[in-house]
Design an enzyme around this catalytic site. Structure first.
Site, PDB file in Angstrom:
ATOM      1  N   HIS A 210       0.814  -1.220   0.000  1.00 20.34           N
ATOM      2  CA  HIS A 210       0.000   0.000   0.000  1.00 20.34           C
ATOM      3  C   HIS A 210       0.840   1.259   0.000  1.00 20.34           C
ATOM      4  O   HIS A 210       0.548   2.228  -0.687  1.00 20.34           O
ATOM      5  CB  HIS A 210      -0.902   0.029   1.244  1.00 20.34           C
ATOM      6  N   ARG A 317     -11.663   2.702 -12.304  1.00 20.64           N
ATOM      7  CA  ARG A 317     -11.793   1.620 -11.317  1.00 20.64           C
ATOM      8  C   ARG A 317     -12.828   2.031 -10.270  1.00 20.64           C
ATOM      9  O   ARG A 317     -12.489   2.609  -9.239  1.00 20.64           O
ATOM     10  CB  ARG A 317     -10.439   1.362 -10.636  1.00 20.64           C
ATOM     11  N   ARG A 353     -15.489   0.699 -15.457  1.00 21.18           N
ATOM     12  CA  ARG A 353     -15.439  -0.722 -15.134  1.00 21.18           C
ATOM     13  C   ARG A 353     -16.364  -1.006 -13.963  1.00 21.18           C
ATOM     14  O   ARG A 353     -16.351  -0.281 -12.965  1.00 21.18           O
ATOM     15  CB  ARG A 353     -14.000  -1.141 -14.771  1.00 21.18           C
ATOM     16  N   ASN A 481      -2.036  -6.771 -15.424  1.00 21.21           N
ATOM     17  CA  ASN A 481      -1.653  -7.009 -14.020  1.00 21.21           C
ATOM     18  C   ASN A 481      -2.162  -8.371 -13.561  1.00 21.21           C
ATOM     19  O   ASN A 481      -1.425  -9.170 -12.975  1.00 21.21           O
ATOM     20  CB  ASN A 481      -2.237  -5.929 -13.098  1.00 21.21           C
ATOM     21  N   ASP A 482      -3.439  -8.610 -13.827  1.00 21.77           N
ATOM     22  CA  ASP A 482      -3.995  -9.900 -13.421  1.00 21.77           C
ATOM     23  C   ASP A 482      -3.630 -11.008 -14.395  1.00 21.77           C
ATOM     24  O   ASP A 482      -3.471 -12.158 -13.989  1.00 21.77           O
ATOM     25  CB  ASP A 482      -5.519  -9.792 -13.266  1.00 21.77           C
ATOM     26  N   ARG A 492       0.052 -11.137  -6.972  1.00 20.35           N
ATOM     27  CA  ARG A 492       0.672  -9.840  -7.293  1.00 20.35           C
ATOM     28  C   ARG A 492       0.917  -8.969  -6.071  1.00 20.35           C
ATOM     29  O   ARG A 492       1.575  -7.935  -6.158  1.00 20.35           O
ATOM     30  CB  ARG A 492      -0.134  -9.086  -8.365  1.00 20.35           C
ATOM     31  N   CYS A 529      -4.970  -2.020 -20.498  1.00 15.42           N
ATOM     32  CA  CYS A 529      -5.111  -1.043 -19.414  1.00 15.42           C
ATOM     33  C   CYS A 529      -4.315  -1.452 -18.170  1.00 15.42           C
ATOM     34  O   CYS A 529      -4.378  -0.773 -17.149  1.00 15.42           O
ATOM     35  CB  CYS A 529      -6.574  -0.819 -19.055  1.00 15.42           C
TER      36      CYS A 529
HETATM   37  C1  PEP Z   1      -5.278  -5.392 -14.531  1.00 12.05           C
HETATM   38  O1  PEP Z   1      -5.528  -6.427 -13.917  1.00 12.05           O
HETATM   39  O2  PEP Z   1      -4.343  -5.294 -15.354  1.00 12.05           O
HETATM   40  C2  PEP Z   1      -6.098  -4.191 -14.326  1.00 12.05           C
HETATM   41  C3  PEP Z   1      -5.950  -3.130 -15.069  1.00 12.05           C
HETATM   42  O3  PEP Z   1      -6.991  -4.195 -13.304  1.00 12.05           O
HETATM   43  P1  PEP Z   1      -6.593  -4.063 -11.751  1.00 12.05           P
HETATM   44  O4  PEP Z   1      -5.156  -3.650 -11.670  1.00 12.05           O
HETATM   45  O5  PEP Z   1      -7.533  -3.065 -11.210  1.00 12.05           O
HETATM   46  O6  PEP Z   1      -6.834  -5.457 -11.263  1.00 12.05           O
HETATM   47 MG    MG Z   2      -7.406  -6.708 -12.927  1.00 16.52          MG
END
Ligand code: PEP
Ligand code: MG
Length: 598
Positions: A210, A317, A353, A481-482, A492, A529
């Site tokens: 964080h 988000r 989203r 990211n996911d 992550r 994204c």
């Molecule tokens: C991702 O997973 O790449 C994404 C943009 O969503 P978040 O980081 O909010 O999970």
């Molecule tokens: Mg994500």
């Protein structure tokens, strides 16, 4: 003596300044036994210290500026709740009474017991809260020991010094202040915004903690994970925080200082130059037009997005609207937030989203409403997260869908569904969107009947079966990211496996390449994204893979734009093909470097 410490760069930039040491989380506390007649006074001393910190946290929350990151208020709340839990608010009192420990000893003893309990729990989420408990205890210890090193005290001193320097006309020479700490609680990060600190470095921390996330949003050079910095450094020592390379240079020689002054100046000039690109169209050297959208968490973030000339919002988000509160926002409140974003973007598209809560993003309000058991499962990232949760709570989802639909009356809005893996999830979401439209019709409210609906491609299953989603949806957005987390089986948010989180892993690259190629072939617009879209080092690779829409944090947009303006798509395509086919990570890296240098 000069030396250098290596850590993890979490927030870019360079700052040269003076050390302000903040007391370590593992404060050396006094240990002594109370005489019987003093025991109740000692319990009161502890209760008062706890009450002081609870009040400080309430005050911190009430003073939050409107543009404070949304997670921030949620964390302040969490720290207050931790402190008010009987494990910390009552158990140390028992130790004072029964074992005659002094307050500091009782508190640290109890901290140790709580930490051990956490370690035994087979629950990632709970385990990750350990740092929060330690930070809260440190706050109470600071009050008990009367430590002069609290961040607010240091901040007040720093401000006074700066004011005096200004008055004496020596402000030009005034050294920026750099906080060095064992760890910094996210709650304390706000002081960086209010006061004159110019950077920070900590012993602990990881890229996804964080504190690191907040540092990025505050845009101050920061390095974490330095190991022993707070033990090795001395108050007022001269240091350089290099947020680019992730190093802390202590007591630098005049030559190193000169070199860093030059680098700093170069960075500042480069940033100034980048600002001039904000109003330019984004076209490659071979005249291919590229869209650069912004990722936002709160309506206020649109200001920054506009400043850097974002062509739209590629990812809003919305879960952050739910993070800072004790109850779920109702339809009107959500509508108001969405409408603000749409009107701020003055006709440019806004991709909203739907709620992506669960895993590391679980608002208190959702816990309170639906029970912690829903979220605190063994593998929350694989659990009832995002669309899965929304479909399990259709009434809550309908409230959000109606609010988003109502915002479409004020400008172009696209709705994005996170974490899709099964076609029936999309079908169910589309049925609920139709239901929400019917409900608005019944109320006579206006909305865009043709609002496009898209899906996040962030689970490998979705990337590998794009066709069935292309039939159902109007656009895709790749959440790298996911996608990386789920492809490589890397949490992550887990520091211990952070070194294995690799965007250039051949499997990840193949999934991204395949998704862009399939979507293009099927005629479905696709963007990226996730964080990869905001990395200037990867801009040419993504261009070469056929990406024409990027969405990223506004702070990264101009650097990515700069890369794109000097790129030739045809040349990028040839090397990108080789990169995806390279197979070996080392070879991939060599080719990515070559592509950047081309
Ligand atoms: C991702 O997973 O790449 C994404 C943009 O969503 P978040 O980081 O909010 O999970
Ligand atoms: Mg994500």
């Amino acid at each position: 003596m000069a030396f250098t410490l290596h850590g993890i760069p979490v927030s870019r930039g360079i700052v040269i300044g003076r050390v302000h040491l903040l007391a370590s989380a593992a404060l050396e506390v006094p240990h002594y036994l109370m005489v019987v007649g003093e025991i109740e006074d000692e319990v009161s001393r502890l209760d008062e210290a706890i009450a002081t910190v609870v009040n400080e946290l309430y005050q911190l929350q009430s003073e939050l500026p409107p543009n404070a990151p949304a997670e921030f208020a949620a964390l302040v709340d969490l720290h207050r709740l931790i402190l008010q839990d009987p494990l910390l608010s009552e158990e140390p009192g028992r130790l004072i009474r029964e074992r005659r420990y002094n307050a500091e000893w009782a508190l640290t003893n109890q901290l140790q017991a709580v930490v051990e309990q956490f370690e035994e729990m087979d629950n990632e989420y709970v385990a990750s809260r350990r740092a929060d408990v330690e930070q809260v205890v440190e706050r109470v210890l600071k009050v008990l020991t009367g430590s002069a090193h609290s961040l607010s005290t240091v901040a007040a001193e720093a401000e006074a010094e700066a004011a005096a320097a200004k008055k004496n006309g020596t402000f030009e020479d005034f050294d920026p202040m750099i906080v060095i700490a064992h760890d910094i609680a996210p709650a304390d990060m706000l002081q960086f915004k209010k006061h004159v600190f110019a950077g920070f470095a900590t012993d602990l921390g990881s890229l996804t903690a964080h504190t690191a996330i907040l540092a990025k949003s505050l845009d101050i050079p920061a390095v974490v994970g330095l190991g022993q910095a707070s033990r090795l450094l001395e108050q007022d020592e001269c240091v350089i925080v290099d947020g680019e390379a992730g190093v802390l240079i202590v007591d630098p020689s005049p030559i190193v200082l000169d070199e860093y002054r030059l680098r700093k100046r170069d960075l500042e000039l480069a940033n100034e130059k980048l600002k001039r690109l904000a109003r330019m169209q984004t076209r490659t050297l071979d005249d291919v037009s590229i869209e650069l959208h912004a990722n936002i968490e709160l309506p206020d973030d649109c200001e920054f997005a506009n400043e850097v000339g974002a062509t739209g919002i590629g990812l809003y988000r919305t879960e952050f609207l739910f993070m800072t509160r004790d109850s779920l926002p109702d339809e009107d409140e959500q509508f108001e937030a969405y409408r603000r974003v749409v009107t701020s973007m003055t006709g440019r598209p806004v991709t909203i989203r739907t709620l992506d809560i669960g895993a590391d993003k679980t608002p208190n309000a959702a816990r309170a409403e639906f029970g912690p058991g829903v979220f605190d499962t063994t593998n929350p990232a694989l659990g009832l997260r995002a669309i899965r949760f929304c479909l399990a709570e259709p009434q809550m989802f309908l409230v959000q869908l109606r609010a988003i639909l109502r915002a479409t009356a004020f400008g172009p809005v696209k709705l994005l569904i996170p974490m899709i893996a099964h076609p029936q999830e999309v079908d169910a979401a589309l049925v609920l969107i139709a239901t929400a439209k019917g409900q608005l019709d019944a109320r006579g409210l206006a909305y865009d009947r043709a609002m496009p609906v898209g899906g996040m491609i962030e689970i490998p299953a979705a990337a590998l079966s794009l066709g069935m989603f292309a039939k159902r949806l109007d656009f895709f957005s790749i959440g790298t990211n996911d996608l990386i987390q789920y492809t490589l089986a890397i949490d992550r948010t887990d520091n211990a496996v952070a070194h294995l989180y690799d965007p250039l892993h051949p499997a990840v690259l193949q999934l991204i390449a395949q998704t862009i190629a399939s979507a293009t072939r099927l005629g479905v617009p696709v963007s990226v994204c996730g964080e990869m879209a905001g990395d200037p080092m990867l801009a040419r690779l993504l261009l070469g893979l056929g990406l024409r829409q990027f969405s990223m944090h506004p702070a990264q947009l101009l650097a990515v734009k700069y890369e794109i303006l000097r790129s030739d798509v045809v040349a990028c395509e040839a090397l990108a093909k080789k990169i995806v086919a390279a197979g070996e990570p080392d070879r991939v890296r060599v080719l990515v470097d070559r592509l950047r240098a081309a």
